[in-house]
Design a protein around this motif. Structure first.
Motif, PDB file in Angstrom:
ATOM      1  N   MET A  30      23.618  46.922  66.845  1.00 36.52           N
ATOM      2  CA  MET A  30      23.420  47.922  67.646  1.00 36.52           C
ATOM      3  C   MET A  30      23.226  49.772  67.205  1.00 36.52           C
ATOM      4  O   MET A  30      22.763  49.836  66.806  1.00 36.52           O
ATOM      5  CB  MET A  30      22.720  48.144  68.905  1.00 36.52           C
ATOM      6  N   ALA A  36      14.696  49.043  68.966  1.00 35.54           N
ATOM      7  CA  ALA A  36      14.807  47.914  69.119  1.00 35.54           C
ATOM      8  C   ALA A  36      13.840  46.926  69.792  1.00 35.54           C
ATOM      9  O   ALA A  36      13.126  47.354  70.770  1.00 35.54           O
ATOM     10  CB  ALA A  36      16.503  47.046  70.170  1.00 35.54           C
ATOM     11  N   THR A  53      19.054  42.218  76.034  1.00 40.97           N
ATOM     12  CA  THR A  53      19.460  43.075  75.005  1.00 40.97           C
ATOM     13  C   THR A  53      18.844  44.441  76.263  1.00 40.97           C
ATOM     14  O   THR A  53      19.540  45.195  74.953  1.00 40.97           O
ATOM     15  CB  THR A  53      17.962  42.059  74.146  1.00 40.97           C
ATOM     16  N   ALA A  57      20.679  48.007  74.729  1.00 40.38           N
ATOM     17  CA  ALA A  57      20.373  48.847  73.841  1.00 40.38           C
ATOM     18  C   ALA A  57      20.378  50.125  74.785  1.00 40.38           C
ATOM     19  O   ALA A  57      20.542  50.883  73.998  1.00 40.38           O
ATOM     20  CB  ALA A  57      18.169  48.454  73.520  1.00 40.38           C
ATOM     21  N   LEU A  62      19.119  53.199  71.997  1.00 35.52           N
ATOM     22  CA  LEU A  62      18.454  52.798  71.599  1.00 35.52           C
ATOM     23  C   LEU A  62      16.605  53.056  71.625  1.00 35.52           C
ATOM     24  O   LEU A  62      16.512  52.826  73.119  1.00 35.52           O
ATOM     25  CB  LEU A  62      18.965  51.356  71.100  1.00 35.52           C
ATOM     26  N   VAL A  64      13.469  51.189  73.281  1.00 38.28           N
ATOM     27  CA  VAL A  64      13.340  50.233  73.896  1.00 38.28           C
ATOM     28  C   VAL A  64      12.323  49.869  73.138  1.00 38.28           C
ATOM     29  O   VAL A  64      10.933  50.559  73.738  1.00 38.28           O
ATOM     30  CB  VAL A  64      13.804  49.941  74.731  1.00 38.28           C
TER      31      VAL A  64
END
Length: 255
Positions: A30, A36, A53, A57, A62, A64
């Motif tokens: 990541m 992600a 996850t 993230a 990140l 999503v």
């Protein structure tokens, strides 16, 4: 055939392999990506992997996204299924809703939806199937980005359904001369050499082109690049791609 991009998203399909979550390899990857795509119960994933996850993230800031596939866990969603458009729409809706419920509890926003595997590949040139995917997502939320293969008809279907779209290319996949992805039935479908994946990413991001199977140069106009988390050595590939892009002056940022 030039395309001078100042920025590009680097996405990865995740939440598909519980072992990768447990051993830390998923989270390690990541650090190199910006988005992600999280498996949400069709081809892979369950409530536990989705939550883990999403939390990872969030830790790495990140974007999503939901990653719905054919409801065929045995074959990891990579076999073409003959399902009706209504059944596909229902399945996509069920999957993105399952992820959304967990995301809401964790105060995370689902920014995009990207189909998986055979569902994605079939929808590239099958307008009815692409429309079914859009219908399923729209039943949940139309204010998300739909991701599809760059320069393919599926993007126009998504646009006509009222979605903002993101054109996707692949850093770790070989392309056919017609612009489609080389089937995974062939041993050379995956680009396993990190340096080669980096070169392909730079070519797409800075030139809007890549070298397809057989040596032909083809145009590829993308806003996001994918690296597959289940590819052997994916961490090294992701690092090489991110580093190569930044060295070429491309800013790696989420959609």
């Amino acid at each position: 055939m030039s395309q001078s991009l100042q920025r590009i998203d680097l996405n990865c399909d995740m939440g598909e392999i519980p072992e990768a979550i447990a051993d830390g390899s998923q989270e390690s990857l990541m650090q190199w990506i910006t988005s992600a795509n999280i498996a949400c119960g069709g081809h892979a994933g369950d409530a536990q992997t989705m939550e883990a996850t999403i939390r990872q993230a969030q830790k790495h800031n990140l974007a999503v996204g939901a990653h719905p596939g054919y409801p065929d866990r045995e074959n990891f969603g990579r076999l073409e299924l003959k399902l009706s458009p209504s059944r596909i729409a229902d399945s996509v809706f069920e999957q993105v809703t399952a992820l959304a419920q967990i995301a809401t509890r964790l105060d995370a926003n689902i920014r995009h939806v990207k189909p998986h595997g055979a569902l994605y590949n079939q929808a590239v040139h099958n307008a009815e199937l692409a429309a079914a995917i859009a219908t399923g997502v729209a039943r949940w939320n139309k204010q998300v980005i739909l991701v599809g293969l760059a320069d393919s008809p599926m993007l126009e279907v998504f646009r006509k359904a009222g979605f903002v779209v993101a054109a996707e290319a692949f850093a770790d996949r070989l392309y056919e001369p017609d612009g489609t992805l080389r089937s995974r039935k062939h041993n050379d479908a995956l680009i396993r050499d990190p340096a080669e994946a980096g070169k392909q990413a730079i070519s797409i991001a800075t030139r809007g082109a890549l070298i397809a199977r057989g040596g032909r140069e083809i145009p590829v106009h993308a806003q996001t690049l994918c690296i597959h988390g289940d590819t052997p050595g994916s961490g090294k590939i992701a690092a090489a791609v991110a580093q190569a892009l930044r060295a070429a002056g491309v800013s790696v940022q989420p959609l």
